[in-house]
Design a protein around this motif. Structure first.
Motif, short mmCIF file in Angstrom:
data_model
loop_
_atom_site.label_atom_id
_atom_site.label_comp_id
_atom_site.label_asym_id
_atom_site.label_seq_id
_atom_site.Cartn_x
_atom_site.Cartn_y
_atom_site.Cartn_z
N GLY A 95 0.86 -1.18 0.00
CA GLY A 95 0.00 0.00 0.00
C GLY A 95 0.89 1.23 0.00
O GLY A 95 1.66 1.43 0.94
N PHE A 140 -1.72 -7.10 3.49
CA PHE A 140 -0.56 -6.39 2.96
C PHE A 140 0.77 -6.83 3.59
O PHE A 140 0.84 -7.10 4.79
N LEU A 154 2.83 -1.38 4.25
CA LEU A 154 1.85 -0.29 4.16
C LEU A 154 2.52 1.05 4.40
O LEU A 154 3.47 1.17 5.18
N MET A 195 -4.34 2.71 10.25
CA MET A 195 -3.58 1.53 9.82
C MET A 195 -2.90 0.86 11.01
O MET A 195 -2.93 -0.36 11.17
N ASN A 250 -3.71 -2.99 12.04
CA ASN A 250 -2.73 -3.86 11.41
C ASN A 250 -2.13 -4.82 12.45
O ASN A 250 -1.34 -4.42 13.30
#
Length: 267
Positions: free
Chosen positions: A185, A210, A213, A224, A228
């Motif tokens: 990302g 992902f 990121l 995030m 995450n």
């Protein structure tokens, strides 16, 4: 000075992030395939140029870099001008009150300008950046995903809940393709929205697809980090348009000057 230091810091973050996630490979990595998903099918200069810039930047190291032709229906609808025929023109007063007037003539003029005059230019420009077949749904891209060694989501507001339909447009979270494909990302933005519980529940799972990121601003970085599970470092990086030198945009300009005399440009 503070703004300059912030910009320099984000430039360094951008270069480090891209180096760690993609560039730190061997020479044979030059032949690897990179596919990018973002808002490419819109009539908006910023959206189109950020894709152009990221592809141009990555092509300095890799040959096969291009956009995934995934069509965001809500974004396409807005920027292709259809809504202009039926919408009101809203102007805000300084005191915060709204003045709403319906001007059918203005709407028709704007529609013609966007749909008939501007659209061919945007379409021809983005056509050169696309490297896949057209996908119009999550189902279509999951059934026959584009082949790639790296998928990149971003930049732009690809995680903005007012733009994407979290129930039907999760492709921006890269939930398609082989498990062997690295998912990145880059400079993703959520747009600073207040999200409903349904959206938050969805991204808790999707965000962990992902490998790496990065965010475009502080609010997105905070979200995030909150969801995450991998607990990787998530830097704030530059919008891709700022990764290129000014002369790298010169090839897009017409040689003939539109304005010959000296002038100030206000944007």
């Amino acid at each position: 000075k503070a703004n300059t230091n912030t910009c320099i810091r984000r430039m360094i973050n951008s270069l480090i992030f891209l180096f760690i996630t993609i560039y730190k490979r061997t020479e044979r990595m030059k032949s690897k395939i990179i596919r990018i998903i973002t808002f490419h099918n819109v009539m908006n200069c910023g959206a189109v140029l950020q894709l152009y810039a990221l592809i141009t930047f990555l092509k300095k190291k890799y040959v096969d870099v291009g956009a995934i032709n995934y069509v965001n229906k809500k974004k396409s609808w807005i920027y292709l001008g259809f809504d202009m025929l039926f919408s009101n023109n809203k102007k805000s007063n300084l005191d915060g009150s709204k003045l709403t007037n319906y001007h059918i003539k203005d709407n028709v003029v704007k529609f013609i300008k966007k749909k008939i005059i501007q659209k061919p230019y945007f379409k021809n420009f983005t056509k050169k950046l696309i490297k896949t077949k057209k996908y119009s749904s999550d189902y279509s891209i999951q059934k026959r995903p584009p082949r790639a060694d790296f998928y990149i989501s971003g930049s732009d507001q690809v995680w903005n809940s007012s733009i994407i339909d979290i129930n039907n447009e999760t492709a921006y979270f890269l939930n398609f393709g082989s498990d062997k494909t690295k998912r990145i990302g880059y400079a993703i933005s959520m747009g600073g929205n207040n999200f409903n519980l349904e959206y938050l529940d969805k991204i808790k799972t999707l965000i962990n697809n992902f490998d790496s990121l990065s965010a475009r601003e502080l609010f997105t970085q905070e979200q995030m980090l909150k969801y995450n599970n991998k607990k990787n470092e998530i830097p704030i990086v530059l919008d891709p348009t700022l990764l290129l030198k000014s002369e790298e945009y010169d090839i897009l300009l017409k040689k003939k000057k539109i304005i010959r005399e000296r002038y100030f440009l206000s944007y």
